[in-house]
Design a protein around this motif. Structure first.
Motif, PDB file in Angstrom:
ATOM      1  N   PRO A 265     -15.920 -11.101   1.169  1.00 37.56           N
ATOM      2  CA  PRO A 265     -17.310 -10.828   0.803  1.00 37.56           C
ATOM      3  C   PRO A 265     -17.674  -9.346   0.800  1.00 37.56           C
ATOM      4  O   PRO A 265     -18.593  -8.927   0.126  1.00 37.56           O
ATOM      5  N   PHE A 266     -16.962  -8.541   1.572  1.00 39.43           N
ATOM      6  CA  PHE A 266     -17.305  -7.129   1.684  1.00 39.43           C
ATOM      7  C   PHE A 266     -16.543  -6.273   0.682  1.00 39.43           C
ATOM      8  O   PHE A 266     -16.714  -5.067   0.649  1.00 39.43           O
ATOM      9  N   ASN A 267     -15.658  -6.893  -0.103  1.00 43.63           N
ATOM     10  CA  ASN A 267     -14.804  -6.166  -1.036  1.00 43.63           C
ATOM     11  C   ASN A 267     -14.065  -5.038  -0.310  1.00 43.63           C
ATOM     12  O   ASN A 267     -13.906  -3.935  -0.820  1.00 43.63           O
ATOM     13  N   PHE A 268     -13.667  -5.332   0.927  1.00 47.19           N
ATOM     14  CA  PHE A 268     -12.992  -4.353   1.787  1.00 47.19           C
ATOM     15  C   PHE A 268     -11.512  -4.323   1.444  1.00 47.19           C
ATOM     16  O   PHE A 268     -10.924  -5.356   1.155  1.00 47.19           O
ATOM     17  N   PRO A 269     -10.892  -3.146   1.468  1.00 43.54           N
ATOM     18  CA  PRO A 269      -9.455  -3.076   1.160  1.00 43.54           C
ATOM     19  C   PRO A 269      -8.628  -3.941   2.118  1.00 43.54           C
ATOM     20  O   PRO A 269      -8.995  -4.118   3.279  1.00 43.54           O
ATOM     21  N   VAL A 270      -7.520  -4.437   1.642  1.00 42.30           N
ATOM     22  CA  VAL A 270      -6.610  -5.237   2.450  1.00 42.30           C
ATOM     23  C   VAL A 270      -5.975  -4.304   3.483  1.00 42.30           C
ATOM     24  O   VAL A 270      -5.644  -3.162   3.169  1.00 42.30           O
ATOM     25  N   PHE A 271      -5.832  -4.779   4.730  1.00 42.78           N
ATOM     26  CA  PHE A 271      -5.314  -3.942   5.805  1.00 42.78           C
ATOM     27  C   PHE A 271      -4.369  -4.751   6.685  1.00 42.78           C
ATOM     28  O   PHE A 271      -4.066  -5.900   6.383  1.00 42.78           O
ATOM     29  N   ASN A 272      -3.884  -4.149   7.778  1.00 47.78           N
ATOM     30  CA  ASN A 272      -2.920  -4.829   8.646  1.00 47.78           C
ATOM     31  C   ASN A 272      -3.226  -4.548  10.117  1.00 47.78           C
ATOM     32  O   ASN A 272      -4.187  -3.846  10.439  1.00 47.78           O
TER      33      ASN A 272
ATOM     34  N   ASN B 257       0.848  -1.191   0.000  1.00 45.07           N
ATOM     35  CA  ASN B 257       0.000   0.000   0.000  1.00 45.07           C
ATOM     36  C   ASN B 257       0.885   1.242   0.000  1.00 45.07           C
ATOM     37  O   ASN B 257       1.571   1.530   0.971  1.00 45.07           O
ATOM     38  N   ARG B 258       0.864   1.983  -1.080  1.00 48.75           N
ATOM     39  CA  ARG B 258       1.682   3.182  -1.217  1.00 48.75           C
ATOM     40  C   ARG B 258       0.887   4.450  -0.925  1.00 48.75           C
ATOM     41  O   ARG B 258       1.321   5.558  -1.238  1.00 48.75           O
ATOM     42  N   GLY B 259      -0.277   4.271  -0.305  1.00 47.91           N
ATOM     43  CA  GLY B 259      -1.114   5.400   0.085  1.00 47.91           C
ATOM     44  C   GLY B 259      -1.529   5.256   1.533  1.00 47.91           C
ATOM     45  O   GLY B 259      -0.831   4.649   2.333  1.00 47.91           O
ATOM     46  N   ALA B 260      -2.683   5.829   1.847  1.00 52.85           N
ATOM     47  CA  ALA B 260      -3.233   5.735   3.198  1.00 52.85           C
ATOM     48  C   ALA B 260      -4.475   4.844   3.144  1.00 52.85           C
ATOM     49  O   ALA B 260      -4.637   4.065   2.203  1.00 52.85           O
ATOM     50  N   ALA B 261      -5.355   4.992   4.098  1.00 52.76           N
ATOM     51  CA  ALA B 261      -6.564   4.179   4.171  1.00 52.76           C
ATOM     52  C   ALA B 261      -7.345   4.248   2.864  1.00 52.76           C
ATOM     53  O   ALA B 261      -7.500   5.324   2.277  1.00 52.76           O
ATOM     54  N   PHE B 262      -7.805   3.105   2.417  1.00 49.65           N
ATOM     55  CA  PHE B 262      -8.599   2.980   1.195  1.00 49.65           C
ATOM     56  C   PHE B 262      -7.864   3.500  -0.039  1.00 49.65           C
ATOM     57  O   PHE B 262      -8.476   3.886  -1.026  1.00 49.65           O
ATOM     58  N   GLY B 263      -6.535   3.541   0.039  1.00 47.73           N
ATOM     59  CA  GLY B 263      -5.731   3.923  -1.115  1.00 47.73           C
ATOM     60  C   GLY B 263      -5.651   5.417  -1.385  1.00 47.73           C
ATOM     61  O   GLY B 263      -5.127   5.825  -2.424  1.00 47.73           O
TER      62      GLY B 263
END
Length: 158
Positions: free
Chosen positions: A120-127, A48-54
């Protein structure tokens, strides 16, 4: 909250985040994705080269400066016990630890290592660091809005 408590607590959370990310880089990066619960949850390697939700993609310097400023202000607030509330201070500590975890990635790698993927939620990948920030903020809001009525009483009396 003493300075030692702040430093040790934050260090433990940051260490957990960084150790998981090292494991992800070593074992997950080569394979890309590993389904743990097929169709529901997988470990997926993302840079991820941005912040939350890209948002702010490619603006690493801006994110480093912004995150650093927030961490310095948060550290000062904790050290000076500005809110004089243990729950708020602990929530802030958790938020700061998450911010530092992602800041380390941005400074050392130029991107944040993400790996938790709910399909299922098509939620962005996170950590884990993202979880710390979100959970810290959510707990702080719930506490201020619904549990500790002193904040709203102060506003109503003015």
């Amino acid at each position: 909250m003493s300075l030692l408590t702040i430093v040790l607590s934050a260090a433990a959370l940051i260490a957990a985040d960084q150790l998981i990310k090292l494991a992800v880089l070593a074992f997950l990066q080569p394979v890309g994705s590993v389904p743990l619960i097929p169709g529901i949850f997988s470990l997926t390697y993302v840079e991820n080269r941005g912040a939350a939700f890209g948002i702010f993609q490619g603006n690493v310097l801006f994110l480093v400066v912004l995150t650093s400023a927030i961490i310095v202000i948060g550290g000062w607030v904790l050290y000076k016990n500005v809110f004089q509330d243990r729950v708020i201070n602990r929530c802030l500590l958790v938020v700061m630890a998450g911010g530092i975890g992602n800041l380390i990635d941005r400074v050392c790698r130029g991107f944040v290592v993400d790996y938790l993927h709910f399909l299922p939620f098509n939620f962005p990948v996170f950590n884990l660091a993202d979880c710390l920030v979100c959970c810290g903020v959510a707990c702080m809001l719930i506490y201020v809005l619904f549990i500790d009525r002193t904040f709203t009483k102060k506003e109503q009396s003015s």
